[in-house]
Design an enzyme around this catalytic site. Structure first.
Site, PDB file in Angstrom:
ATOM      1  N   HIS A   1      19.095   1.922 -18.638  1.00  0.00           N
ATOM      2  CA  HIS A   1      18.070   1.008 -18.124  1.00  0.00           C
ATOM      3  C   HIS A   1      18.106  -0.279 -18.962  1.00  0.00           C
ATOM      4  CE1 HIS A   1      14.492  -0.022 -15.879  1.00  0.00           C
ATOM      5  NE2 HIS A   1      13.976  -0.483 -17.019  1.00  0.00           N
TER       6      HIS A   1
ATOM      7  N   LEU B   1      16.528   8.580  -6.376  1.00  0.00           N
ATOM      8  CA  LEU B   1      15.969   9.575  -7.293  1.00  0.00           C
ATOM      9  C   LEU B   1      16.637  10.924  -6.987  1.00  0.00           C
ATOM     10  CD1 LEU B   1      13.651   9.806  -9.424  1.00  0.00           C
ATOM     11  CD2 LEU B   1      12.158  10.529  -7.559  1.00  0.00           C
TER      12      LEU B   1
END
Ligand code: GRF
Length: 207
Positions: free
Chosen positions: A111, A94
């Site tokens: 994604h 992240l």
């Protein structure tokens, strides 16, 4: 047109990076990959980058005492290479709020599902496709989205559907979705290159 100078951040095999590179070489994406950065020194992306004479950098949190020190280094590298768009392609970390703020609306991720379904913690790799099959979905797909402070959360730039077949296993589904990923990420990048993207809140308008 914007002269896109990309940094690719990736942790693994790098098939999306490779597809983007090929589409740049074919003239379908007006951009250049300035540097490939990975937290994983053994990542497949490094070999692809080296074969294409693209600078690489192994940058891991483990090399730094604090998150701030890591961020300083990453920002310095991005500045040094004149990066104006960051491409996450299977990057498993992240990014901190500082990086997100500095490159607000200039960080993309891909994604392998239709967000906000099947995203977030634990939803990576084959787990995504297993969850889709377990759920009995008839449709899944690909999302290219702008990265914000939360995992798989920022607004979608492009979404594309992929049908789930009766005979699908998570592997066959992953393969079919991946083929679409390899097209869609480049399409999204070209929209940025053509300066056609306008972000307002959670809506991404394509002019
Ligand atoms: C892709 O499925 C992508 O959607 C996800 O991570 C995977 C990376 O694969 N974010 P690769 O390294 O590009 O082959």
């Amino acid at each position: 047109m914007i002269s896109l100078k990309l940094a690719v951040l990736a942790s693994g095999r790098g098939s999306n990076f490779k597809a983007i590179l090929e589409n740049i070489q074919k003239g379908q994406v007006d951009a250049s990959v300035q540097i490939v950065i990975s937290n994983n020194s053994k990542a497949g992306v490094f070999e692809i980058a080296r074969n294409n004479h693209i600078p690489t950098m192994h940058l891991s949190h483990r090399q730094f005492e604090t998150q701030e020190a890591f961020d300083e280094k990453l920002l310095a590298v991005l500045r040094e290479y004149g990066i104006n768009l960051i491409v996450l392609a299977g990057y498993m970390k992240l990014l901190s709020p500082r990086i997100i703020q500095t490159y607000r609306n200039k960080i993309l991720n891909i994604h392998p599902a239709l967000l906000p379904s099947f995203g977030g913690k634990g939803m990576y790799g084959i787990h995504v496709h297993e969850a889709v099959l377990e759920c009995g979905c008839k449709i899944t797909g690909v999302t290219v989205h702008i990265v914000d402070e939360k995992y798989d959360h920022g607004p979608a730039v492009i979404q594309r559907c992929v049908s789930v077949h009766d005979e699908d296993t998570s592997e066959t589904l992953a393969q079919r979705v991946l083929k679409v990923e390899h097209k869609v990420y480049s399409e999204a990048l070209q929209l940025f290159a053509e300066d056609r993207i306008k972000v307002q809140g959670r809506r991404v308008y394509i002019r």
